[in-house]
Scaffold this motif. Structure first.
Motif, PDB file in Angstrom:
ATOM      1  N   PRO A 192       0.813  -1.213   0.000  1.00 45.07           N
ATOM      2  CA  PRO A 192       0.000   0.000   0.000  1.00 45.07           C
ATOM      3  C   PRO A 192       0.855   1.274   0.000  1.00 45.07           C
ATOM      4  N   VAL A 193       0.491   2.201  -0.867  1.00 48.39           N
ATOM      5  CA  VAL A 193       1.005   3.570  -0.815  1.00 48.39           C
ATOM      6  C   VAL A 193      -0.260   4.409  -0.650  1.00 48.39           C
ATOM      7  N   VAL A 194      -0.449   4.924   0.575  1.00 53.36           N
ATOM      8  CA  VAL A 194      -1.744   5.467   0.958  1.00 53.36           C
ATOM      9  C   VAL A 194      -1.623   6.826   1.627  1.00 53.36           C
ATOM     10  N   SER A 195      -2.752   7.519   1.682  1.00 49.87           N
ATOM     11  CA  SER A 195      -2.857   8.785   2.410  1.00 49.87           C
ATOM     12  C   SER A 195      -2.848   8.522   3.906  1.00 49.87           C
ATOM     13  N   ASP A 196      -2.324   9.483   4.644  1.00 50.55           N
ATOM     14  CA  ASP A 196      -2.364   9.431   6.105  1.00 50.55           C
ATOM     15  C   ASP A 196      -3.721   9.963   6.542  1.00 50.55           C
ATOM     16  N   ILE A 197      -4.707   9.085   6.473  1.00 44.78           N
ATOM     17  CA  ILE A 197      -6.081   9.512   6.694  1.00 44.78           C
ATOM     18  C   ILE A 197      -6.871   8.406   7.378  1.00 44.78           C
ATOM     19  N   GLY A 198      -7.801   8.777   8.198  1.00 41.44           N
ATOM     20  CA  GLY A 198      -8.701   7.818   8.814  1.00 41.44           C
ATOM     21  C   GLY A 198      -7.971   6.708   9.546  1.00 41.44           C
ATOM     22  N   CYS A 199      -8.472   5.499   9.371  1.00 39.97           N
ATOM     23  CA  CYS A 199      -7.909   4.322  10.056  1.00 39.97           C
ATOM     24  C   CYS A 199      -6.923   3.540   9.191  1.00 39.97           C
ATOM     25  N   LEU A 200      -6.562   4.053   8.028  1.00 40.14           N
ATOM     26  CA  LEU A 200      -5.645   3.324   7.156  1.00 40.14           C
ATOM     27  C   LEU A 200      -4.349   2.959   7.873  1.00 40.14           C
ATOM     28  N   THR A 201      -3.862   3.890   8.694  1.00 40.79           N
ATOM     29  CA  THR A 201      -2.559   3.674   9.330  1.00 40.79           C
ATOM     30  C   THR A 201      -2.612   2.692  10.501  1.00 40.79           C
ATOM     31  N   GLU A 202      -3.768   2.138  10.774  1.00 43.82           N
ATOM     32  CA  GLU A 202      -3.828   1.040  11.748  1.00 43.82           C
ATOM     33  C   GLU A 202      -3.042  -0.153  11.200  1.00 43.82           C
ATOM     34  N   ALA A 203      -3.128  -0.360   9.888  1.00 40.67           N
ATOM     35  CA  ALA A 203      -2.409  -1.462   9.240  1.00 40.67           C
ATOM     36  C   ALA A 203      -1.299  -0.969   8.318  1.00 40.67           C
ATOM     37  N   ALA A 204      -1.475   0.203   7.748  1.00 35.55           N
ATOM     38  CA  ALA A 204      -0.462   0.779   6.856  1.00 35.55           C
ATOM     39  C   ALA A 204       0.525   1.565   7.702  1.00 35.55           C
ATOM     40  N   ILE A 205       1.555   0.887   8.152  1.00 37.42           N
ATOM     41  CA  ILE A 205       2.561   1.483   9.025  1.00 37.42           C
ATOM     42  C   ILE A 205       3.720   1.942   8.136  1.00 37.42           C
ATOM     43  N   ASN A 206       3.978   3.240   8.161  1.00 35.95           N
ATOM     44  CA  ASN A 206       4.949   3.826   7.238  1.00 35.95           C
ATOM     45  C   ASN A 206       6.323   3.164   7.334  1.00 35.95           C
ATOM     46  N   ASN A 207       6.820   2.783   6.180  1.00 32.78           N
ATOM     47  CA  ASN A 207       8.131   2.133   6.028  1.00 32.78           C
ATOM     48  C   ASN A 207       8.255   0.799   6.768  1.00 32.78           C
ATOM     49  N   TYR A 208       7.131   0.224   7.153  1.00 30.32           N
ATOM     50  CA  TYR A 208       7.133  -1.105   7.771  1.00 30.32           C
ATOM     51  C   TYR A 208       6.217  -2.055   6.991  1.00 30.32           C
ATOM     52  N   THR A 209       4.958  -1.639   6.784  1.00 32.62           N
ATOM     53  CA  THR A 209       4.023  -2.443   5.986  1.00 32.62           C
ATOM     54  C   THR A 209       3.539  -1.687   4.756  1.00 32.62           C
ATOM     55  N   ALA A 210       3.884  -0.417   4.676  1.00 35.26           N
ATOM     56  CA  ALA A 210       3.341   0.446   3.631  1.00 35.26           C
ATOM     57  C   ALA A 210       4.175   1.721   3.532  1.00 35.26           C
ATOM     58  N   ILE A 211       3.780   2.546   2.593  1.00 32.98           N
ATOM     59  CA  ILE A 211       4.280   3.915   2.519  1.00 32.98           C
ATOM     60  C   ILE A 211       3.070   4.807   2.749  1.00 32.98           C
ATOM     61  N   VAL A 212       3.206   5.729   3.695  1.00 34.02           N
ATOM     62  CA  VAL A 212       2.102   6.623   4.053  1.00 34.02           C
ATOM     63  C   VAL A 212       2.494   8.045   3.659  1.00 34.02           C
ATOM     64  N   ILE A 213       1.609   8.685   2.898  1.00 38.41           N
ATOM     65  CA  ILE A 213       1.836  10.037   2.384  1.00 38.41           C
ATOM     66  C   ILE A 213       0.973  11.016   3.186  1.00 38.41           C
ATOM     67  N   ASP A 214       1.600  12.091   3.674  1.00 41.62           N
ATOM     68  CA  ASP A 214       0.897  13.054   4.539  1.00 41.62           C
ATOM     69  C   ASP A 214      -0.317  13.692   3.867  1.00 41.62           C
ATOM     70  N   ASP A 215      -0.172  14.132   2.631  1.00 41.26           N
ATOM     71  CA  ASP A 215      -1.223  14.884   1.936  1.00 41.26           C
ATOM     72  C   ASP A 215      -1.768  14.052   0.776  1.00 41.26           C
ATOM     73  N   TYR A 216      -3.044  13.744   0.819  1.00 40.06           N
ATOM     74  CA  TYR A 216      -3.656  12.901  -0.212  1.00 40.06           C
ATOM     75  C   TYR A 216      -3.544  13.495  -1.619  1.00 40.06           C
ATOM     76  N   GLN A 217      -3.298  14.783  -1.741  1.00 39.39           N
ATOM     77  CA  GLN A 217      -3.196  15.433  -3.049  1.00 39.39           C
ATOM     78  C   GLN A 217      -1.747  15.581  -3.526  1.00 39.39           C
ATOM     79  N   ASP A 218      -0.800  15.082  -2.768  1.00 41.76           N
ATOM     80  CA  ASP A 218       0.614  15.272  -3.068  1.00 41.76           C
ATOM     81  C   ASP A 218       1.085  14.257  -4.117  1.00 41.76           C
TER      82      ASP A 218
END
Length: 171
Positions: A98-124
């Motif tokens: 997953p390469v996802v926005s840092d939004i809602g509950c996504l980061t419960e499972a999408a842990i940046n640089n561990y299980t996913a890449i999390v992007i601060d701004d969904y429009q970036d």
């Protein structure tokens, strides 16, 4: 791969822009859009205008997306709002990063640089593109994220663990 309703807050238009940027580094990149919705015509037009018809395939609603997850490398979710996405968890279980926005509950499972890449701004678009290109160029990082994600989903989101959580809540 993009999986979701083709509505503004899910970011299918942002996904198309991301693919355009990634295409500059990987001209033969293939992206799939699974889903339907009010932006379908707009997205088809964007694909034509940006000359991405050979790079992006729109598949509409797909009943069993697992076959696509298993063949994809990355699931991109540039969403403005989201709970804990079942599509993301399924993709993770199938080896899709997953390469996802840092939004809602996504980061419960999408842990940046561990299980996913999390992007601060969904429009970036630039950050999404940069990290996708980085993943496509770095097999070791992909392998690590895929393994961590598969283990997390297997351990935390299996039927027994989830049943125990619901039982505890109920009790």
């Amino acid at each position: 791969i993009f999986v979701g309703s083709l509505i503004k807050h899910k970011g299918p238009d942002i996904f198309v822009q991301i693919v355009k940027r990634v295409q500059k580094t990987f001209p033969n990149v293939i992206a799939k859009i699974l889903g339907a919705g009010e932006l379908e015509t707009h997205i088809r037009n964007m694909i034509k205008v940006l000359n991405l018809s050979l790079n992006i395939e729109m598949l509409g609603y797909v009943k069993y997306p697992e076959n696509y997850y298993k063949r994809a490398t990355i699931i991109v979710m540039p969403t403005k709002s989201e709970g804990l996405s079942t599509a993301m968890l399924e993709a993770m279980a199938c080896g899709c990063i997953p390469v996802v926005s840092d939004i809602g509950c996504l980061t419960e499972a999408a842990i940046n640089n561990y299980t996913a890449i999390v992007i601060d701004d969904y429009q970036d678009v630039e950050s999404f593109s940069y990290h996708i290109i980085e993943l496509l160029n770095n097999e070791l990082k992909r392998y690590s994220l895929v393994n961590n994600a598969a283990n997390l989903v297997s351990n935390k989101y299996n039927i027994n663990t989830q049943s125990a959580i619901y039982k505890m809540i109920y009790d």
